[in-house]
Scaffold this motif. Structure first.
Motif, PDB file in Angstrom:
ATOM      1  N   ASN A 186     -48.968  35.049 -32.741  1.00 23.07           N
ATOM      2  CA  ASN A 186     -49.788  34.003 -32.976  1.00 23.07           C
ATOM      3  C   ASN A 186     -49.297  32.607 -33.396  1.00 23.07           C
ATOM      4  OD1 ASN A 186     -52.281  32.483 -33.000  1.00 23.07           O
ATOM      5  ND2 ASN A 186     -53.265  33.857 -34.643  1.00 23.07           N
ATOM      6  N   TYR A 187     -48.709  31.891 -32.440  1.00 24.02           N
ATOM      7  CA  TYR A 187     -47.980  30.609 -32.659  1.00 24.02           C
ATOM      8  C   TYR A 187     -49.012  29.599 -33.228  1.00 24.02           C
ATOM      9  CZ  TYR A 187     -43.534  32.176 -30.999  1.00 24.02           C
ATOM     10  OH  TYR A 187     -42.399  32.771 -30.717  1.00 24.02           O
ATOM     11  N   ALA A 188     -50.295  29.749 -32.717  1.00 25.59           N
ATOM     12  CA  ALA A 188     -51.160  28.870 -33.105  1.00 25.59           C
ATOM     13  C   ALA A 188     -51.580  28.578 -34.656  1.00 25.59           C
ATOM     14  CB  ALA A 188     -52.652  29.148 -32.529  1.00 25.59           C
ATOM     15  N   PRO A 219     -43.600  25.845 -34.422  1.00 25.03           N
ATOM     16  CA  PRO A 219     -43.117  27.318 -33.987  1.00 25.03           C
ATOM     17  C   PRO A 219     -41.452  27.031 -33.579  1.00 25.03           C
ATOM     18  CG  PRO A 219     -43.898  25.686 -32.201  1.00 25.03           C
ATOM     19  CD  PRO A 219     -44.057  24.741 -33.459  1.00 25.03           C
ATOM     20  N   PHE A 220     -41.059  25.980 -33.737  1.00 25.02           N
ATOM     21  CA  PHE A 220     -39.469  25.818 -33.001  1.00 25.02           C
ATOM     22  C   PHE A 220     -38.798  26.934 -33.626  1.00 25.02           C
ATOM     23  CE2 PHE A 220     -41.388  21.676 -32.512  1.00 25.02           C
ATOM     24  CZ  PHE A 220     -41.539  21.762 -30.952  1.00 25.02           C
ATOM     25  N   VAL A 260     -43.132  27.776 -44.898  1.00 29.32           N
ATOM     26  CA  VAL A 260     -42.479  27.602 -43.536  1.00 29.32           C
ATOM     27  C   VAL A 260     -41.998  26.202 -43.057  1.00 29.32           C
ATOM     28  CG1 VAL A 260     -43.074  27.754 -40.996  1.00 29.32           C
ATOM     29  CG2 VAL A 260     -43.733  29.754 -42.348  1.00 29.32           C
ATOM     30  N   ALA A 261     -42.798  25.418 -43.644  1.00 31.73           N
ATOM     31  CA  ALA A 261     -42.625  23.920 -43.636  1.00 31.73           C
ATOM     32  C   ALA A 261     -41.454  23.419 -44.220  1.00 31.73           C
ATOM     33  CB  ALA A 261     -43.723  22.904 -44.226  1.00 31.73           C
ATOM     34  N   GLN A 262     -41.242  24.005 -45.461  1.00 30.44           N
ATOM     35  CA  GLN A 262     -39.816  23.922 -46.191  1.00 30.44           C
ATOM     36  C   GLN A 262     -38.468  24.636 -45.543  1.00 30.44           C
ATOM     37  OE1 GLN A 262     -41.105  26.023 -49.930  1.00 30.44           O
ATOM     38  NE2 GLN A 262     -42.009  24.086 -50.643  1.00 30.44           N
ATOM     39  N   GLY A 266     -41.947  24.350 -26.936  1.00 25.22           N
ATOM     40  CA  GLY A 266     -42.691  24.344 -27.946  1.00 25.22           C
ATOM     41  C   GLY A 266     -44.038  23.460 -27.822  1.00 25.22           C
ATOM     42  N   TYR A 267     -44.020  22.354 -27.136  1.00 30.73           N
ATOM     43  CA  TYR A 267     -45.140  21.550 -26.818  1.00 30.73           C
ATOM     44  C   TYR A 267     -46.008  22.259 -25.573  1.00 30.73           C
ATOM     45  CZ  TYR A 267     -42.855  17.511 -28.857  1.00 30.73           C
ATOM     46  OH  TYR A 267     -42.322  16.651 -29.502  1.00 30.73           O
TER      47      TYR A 267
END
Length: 247
Positions: free
Chosen positions: A28-30, A35-36, A84-86, A111-112
């Motif tokens: 579930n990449y959403a 997601p990269f 995840v952002a970190q 990814g896009y």
């Protein structure tokens, strides 16, 4: 006579939405803000990027470094988004040094495509498209409304043997409506920019479920009918775990 460029644009936008719908049965990449790093674990992406053996080896080491963190984030997406952002920030430079400029561009394109039309709100894409603040607000509202409808759809009750097909059909309809509503807010030049940003087609159905290395068995304790084991000794074997509770 219709402008050939406009025909191409319509086809590309349609493929973008169709591909996004077809990829819904994988990880579930959403729910993943970026997601990269997860895509770099996908064999189909490795093949598309034409990674060298050296690149694959270095990428495996990079992925293993953060396996535990990303696994926890995947199992608890709400709490894990910040971590995840970190991780993305920490590994961004490593990925840049690992991939060529062409490979980095292609990774962004995949990814896009995976995120569908909402990708236009990502900072890099929004800057390339020169979205106005008003456009961003309107698009965000459309994305939020669609997400709410999709959530209601997935948590609703559909009786009968055709329930899954019904959910899929309704999901595709909502995705198409979202694409149409977002497209209506864009200028022709911005739509042309989308064509460049998503690049050549990529089969999202080739993506699987993201796999992580299992956490090591905690040392210590008393082993019954066996010596103490670890993942190295168990590699390549089928392992059944049986948890006992006493009390």
């Amino acid at each position: 006579m219709m402008n050939p460029g406009r025909i191409t644009l319509v086809v590309f936008l349609s493929l973008l939405v169709y591909s996004n719908v077809q990829g819904q049965n994988v990880t579930n990449y959403a729910q993943i803000p970026n997601p990269f790093l997860f895509l770099l674990r996908e064999p189909a992406v490795h093949q598309d990027l034409q990674l060298s053996p050296k690149q694959r080896g270095e990428l495996i080491l990079l992925n293993e470094k953060y396996d535990g963190v990303l696994l926890a984030a995947r199992n608890s997406p709400q709490k894990g988004q910040q971590r995840v952002a970190q991780v993305f920030a920490e590994t961004r430079d490593a990925v840049k040094s690992l991939l060529t400029a062409e490979q980095q561009t292609r990774l962004r394109q995949i990814g896009y495509r995976l995120k569908g039309m909402p990708f236009v709100l990502l900072p890099d894409a929004a800057m390339e498209m020169e979205l106005s603040d008003e456009q961003k607000q309107q698009i965000q509202q459309i994305v939020d409304e669609t997400a709410k409808k999709l959530d209601d759809l997935n948590t609703g009750t559909y009786p009968g043997p055709d329930a899954y097909a019904k959910i899929q059909a309704d999901s595709q309809r909502l995705q198409r409506e979202q694409q149409k509503n977002i497209s209506a807010l864009l200028e022709d030049q911005q739509k042309q920019t989308i064509v460049a940003l998503i690049g050549k087609p990529f089969d999202l159905a080739s993506l699987g479920r993201v796999a992580f290395r299992a956490p090591e068995i905690a040392p210590g304790g008393t082993w019954i009918n066996s010596e103490a084991l670890n993942l190295t000794k168990l590699r390549g074997k089928v392992v059944a775990l049986h948890f006992f509770a006493f009390g």
